[in-house]
Design an enzyme around this catalytic site. Structure first.
Site, PDB file in Angstrom:
ATOM      1  N   ASN A 140       0.853  -1.191   0.000  1.00 59.39           N
ATOM      2  CA  ASN A 140       0.000   0.000   0.000  1.00 59.39           C
ATOM      3  C   ASN A 140       0.890   1.243   0.000  1.00 59.39           C
ATOM      4  O   ASN A 140       1.499   1.577   1.018  1.00 59.39           O
ATOM      5  CB  ASN A 140      -0.894  -0.052   1.258  1.00 59.39           C
ATOM      6  CG  ASN A 140      -1.726   1.201   1.440  1.00 59.39           C
ATOM      7  OD1 ASN A 140      -1.811   2.046   0.546  1.00 59.39           O
ATOM      8  ND2 ASN A 140      -2.339   1.333   2.609  1.00 59.39           N
ATOM      9  N   TRP A 141       0.946   1.903  -1.161  1.00 62.91           N
ATOM     10  CA  TRP A 141       1.843   3.064  -1.273  1.00 62.91           C
ATOM     11  C   TRP A 141       1.270   4.309  -0.597  1.00 62.91           C
ATOM     12  O   TRP A 141       1.955   5.324  -0.486  1.00 62.91           O
ATOM     13  CB  TRP A 141       2.118   3.378  -2.756  1.00 62.91           C
ATOM     14  CG  TRP A 141       2.851   2.304  -3.506  1.00 62.91           C
ATOM     15  CD1 TRP A 141       3.307   1.089  -3.018  1.00 62.91           C
ATOM     16  CD2 TRP A 141       3.217   2.321  -4.895  1.00 62.91           C
ATOM     17  NE1 TRP A 141       3.920   0.375  -4.023  1.00 62.91           N
ATOM     18  CE2 TRP A 141       3.884   1.112  -5.185  1.00 62.91           C
ATOM     19  CE3 TRP A 141       3.056   3.245  -5.936  1.00 62.91           C
ATOM     20  CZ2 TRP A 141       4.373   0.799  -6.457  1.00 62.91           C
ATOM     21  CZ3 TRP A 141       3.536   2.948  -7.201  1.00 62.91           C
ATOM     22  CH2 TRP A 141       4.189   1.730  -7.448  1.00 62.91           C
ATOM     23  N   LYS A 142       0.005   4.266  -0.213  1.00 65.08           N
ATOM     24  CA  LYS A 142      -0.668   5.431   0.394  1.00 65.08           C
ATOM     25  C   LYS A 142      -0.507   6.665  -0.509  1.00 65.08           C
ATOM     26  O   LYS A 142      -0.439   6.504  -1.720  1.00 65.08           O
ATOM     27  CB  LYS A 142      -0.149   5.659   1.815  1.00 65.08           C
ATOM     28  CG  LYS A 142      -0.262   4.375   2.653  1.00 65.08           C
ATOM     29  CD  LYS A 142      -0.091   4.600   4.121  1.00 65.08           C
ATOM     30  CE  LYS A 142      -0.201   3.265   4.849  1.00 65.08           C
ATOM     31  NZ  LYS A 142      -0.158   3.396   6.292  1.00 65.08           N
ATOM     32  N   HIS A 201      -9.627   1.009   5.186  1.00 59.73           N
ATOM     33  CA  HIS A 201      -8.329   1.182   5.849  1.00 59.73           C
ATOM     34  C   HIS A 201      -8.527   2.118   7.045  1.00 59.73           C
ATOM     35  O   HIS A 201      -9.340   3.052   6.989  1.00 59.73           O
ATOM     36  CB  HIS A 201      -7.315   1.779   4.861  1.00 59.73           C
ATOM     37  CG  HIS A 201      -5.925   1.793   5.405  1.00 59.73           C
ATOM     38  ND1 HIS A 201      -5.499   2.758   6.289  1.00 59.73           N
ATOM     39  CD2 HIS A 201      -4.881   0.951   5.222  1.00 59.73           C
ATOM     40  CE1 HIS A 201      -4.240   2.508   6.624  1.00 59.73           C
ATOM     41  NE2 HIS A 201      -3.841   1.421   5.989  1.00 59.73           N
ATOM     42  N   GLU A 222      -6.920   4.541   8.107  1.00 61.54           N
ATOM     43  CA  GLU A 222      -6.752   5.972   7.806  1.00 61.54           C
ATOM     44  C   GLU A 222      -8.023   6.542   7.182  1.00 61.54           C
ATOM     45  O   GLU A 222      -8.374   7.707   7.407  1.00 61.54           O
ATOM     46  CB  GLU A 222      -5.522   6.177   6.902  1.00 61.54           C
ATOM     47  CG  GLU A 222      -4.235   6.016   7.700  1.00 61.54           C
ATOM     48  CD  GLU A 222      -3.056   5.485   6.912  1.00 61.54           C
ATOM     49  OE1 GLU A 222      -3.055   5.529   5.671  1.00 61.54           O
ATOM     50  OE2 GLU A 222      -2.102   4.979   7.561  1.00 61.54           O
ATOM     51  N   GLU A 239      -5.364  -5.148  10.737  1.00 62.02           N
ATOM     52  CA  GLU A 239      -4.346  -4.120  10.936  1.00 62.02           C
ATOM     53  C   GLU A 239      -4.628  -3.381  12.241  1.00 62.02           C
ATOM     54  O   GLU A 239      -5.426  -2.428  12.262  1.00 62.02           O
ATOM     55  CB  GLU A 239      -4.377  -3.110   9.779  1.00 62.02           C
ATOM     56  CG  GLU A 239      -4.084  -3.713   8.420  1.00 62.02           C
ATOM     57  CD  GLU A 239      -3.482  -2.675   7.485  1.00 62.02           C
ATOM     58  OE1 GLU A 239      -2.353  -2.888   7.047  1.00 62.02           O
ATOM     59  OE2 GLU A 239      -4.123  -1.658   7.235  1.00 62.02           O
ATOM     60  N   GLY A 262       2.448   2.200  10.891  1.00 61.99           N
ATOM     61  CA  GLY A 262       3.388   3.306  10.749  1.00 61.99           C
ATOM     62  C   GLY A 262       4.110   3.679  12.030  1.00 61.99           C
ATOM     63  O   GLY A 262       4.733   4.731  12.110  1.00 61.99           O
ATOM     64  N   SER A 268       3.391  -2.115  10.356  1.00 66.54           N
ATOM     65  CA  SER A 268       4.850  -2.109  10.531  1.00 66.54           C
ATOM     66  C   SER A 268       5.517  -3.432  10.140  1.00 66.54           C
ATOM     67  O   SER A 268       6.447  -3.877  10.806  1.00 66.54           O
ATOM     68  CB  SER A 268       5.209  -1.722  11.970  1.00 66.54           C
ATOM     69  OG  SER A 268       4.790  -0.401  12.248  1.00 66.54           O
ATOM     70  N   GLY A 321       2.859  -1.184   4.323  1.00 69.16           N
ATOM     71  CA  GLY A 321       2.803   0.233   3.985  1.00 69.16           C
ATOM     72  C   GLY A 321       4.199   0.757   3.679  1.00 69.16           C
ATOM     73  O   GLY A 321       4.732   0.550   2.591  1.00 69.16           O
ATOM     74  N   GLY A 322       4.803   1.402   4.672  1.00 68.97           N
ATOM     75  CA  GLY A 322       6.103   2.056   4.504  1.00 68.97           C
ATOM     76  C   GLY A 322       7.151   1.228   3.765  1.00 68.97           C
ATOM     77  O   GLY A 322       7.809   1.727   2.840  1.00 68.97           O
TER      78      GLY A 322
HETATM   79  P1  PGA Z   1       2.807   0.305   7.685  1.00 70.13           P
HETATM   80  O1  PGA Z   1       1.341   0.485   7.035  1.00 70.13           O
HETATM   81  O2  PGA Z   1       3.370  -0.977   7.127  1.00 70.13           O
HETATM   82  O3  PGA Z   1       3.568   1.518   7.234  1.00 70.13           O
HETATM   83  O4  PGA Z   1       2.616   0.225   9.147  1.00 70.13           O
HETATM   84  C1  PGA Z   1       0.474  -0.599   6.879  1.00 70.13           C
HETATM   85  C2  PGA Z   1      -0.838  -0.141   6.301  1.00 70.13           C
HETATM   86  O5  PGA Z   1      -1.304   0.951   6.664  1.00 70.13           O
HETATM   87  O6  PGA Z   1      -1.455  -0.845   5.472  1.00 70.13           O
END
Ligand code: PGA
Length: 252
Positions: free
Chosen positions: A10-12, A96, A98, A166, A172, A210, A231-232
């Protein structure tokens, strides 16, 4: 046939045309096509068409980060599931944390989005997870159970649904859930799915929060973990390839 382990990146709201082209090129050079995992890249909407072209014949799948519940109409700024499918998406992340916390998305909206996505041939990756307050109060299972009850359409099956657990406090932050906690929640998710609909056995349940090359092995080895939502670390080709590499010992 069982689904291979899924590694979704997930590149966000990150990367531009040039930097995303470099990332895909680095992933290809790093041998991503040889992986037995199902790799899904999930760029922002602006890059979907370009990435769709770049990943042709590589075996990489394309996902989007969200969709609107309606297929078309006067919804300025929104993108529909039909639009995502038309540019080559196979998957869409829904709910998600967010989206839930920053944009006020509700379980009812996520359910409507899920119907719309399936209608357009997309497989939704439905995210669930508790926040720190809920975990500390011992309410993680109830939170996740309620989200599943209210977000999922009635006829869920392995052909139309992926779940991603998640925990919000792990996204993050560099903090990952412990294997025992992941197992406990994944098994709760599995039981909740089964109680809802008998035919849910093969639905993949991913873990996210993470995930890094250093912790991916101990997460992927867990029996009810069908893969990871990253994510990251998915923005760094070396890290993303290293995580994909950890699936080589995972049975289907
Ligand atoms: P993260 O994000 O790996 O940066 O914690 C995961 C996600 O939000 O899908």
């Amino acid at each position: 046939m069982a689904t291979p382990p899924i590694i979704a990146g997930n590149w966000k709201m990150n990367l531009l045309l040039e930097s995303s082209t470099k990332l895909i090129s680095d992933l290809k050079k790093g041998g991503i096509s040889k992986s037995r995992a199902r790799v899904i890249v999930i760029p922002p909407a602006t890059l979907l068409s370009s990435i769709a072209d770049q990943i042709k014949n590589t075996g990489i799948f394309l996902g989007a980060q969200n969709c609107h519940e309606e297929l078309k109409g006067a919804f300025t700024g929104e993108v529909s599931a039909e639009m995502l499918a038309s540019v080559g998406c196979n998957y869409v992340i829904l709910g998600h944390s967010e989206r839930r916390t920053l944009f006020g998305e509700t379980n009812a909206q996520i359910k409507a989005k899920m119907s719309s996505a399936i209608k357009c041939g997309l497989t939704p990756i439905v995210c669930v997870g508790e926040n720190l307050r809920q975990r500390e109060a011992g309410g993680a299972m109830d939170t996740v159970g309620k989200q599943l009850e209210e977000c999922l359409i009635d006829k869920v099956s392995k052909d139309n649904c992926i779940i991603a657990y998640e925990p919000i406090w792990a996204i993050g932050t560099g903090q990952t859930a412990e294997p025992d906690d992941i197992e406990e929640i994944h098994s709760h998710i599995r039981n909740t799915l089964k109680a809802k609909e008998p035919n849910t056995d093969g639905i993949p349940i991913l873990y996210g929060g993470s995930v890094k090359p250093e912790n991916a092995s101990k997460i992927l080895v867990l029996p009810d973990v069908g893969g990871v939502l990253v994510g990251g670390a998915s923005l760094n080709p070396k890290d993303f390839l290293a995580i994909i590499d950890k699936t080589s010992g995972k049975s289907e």
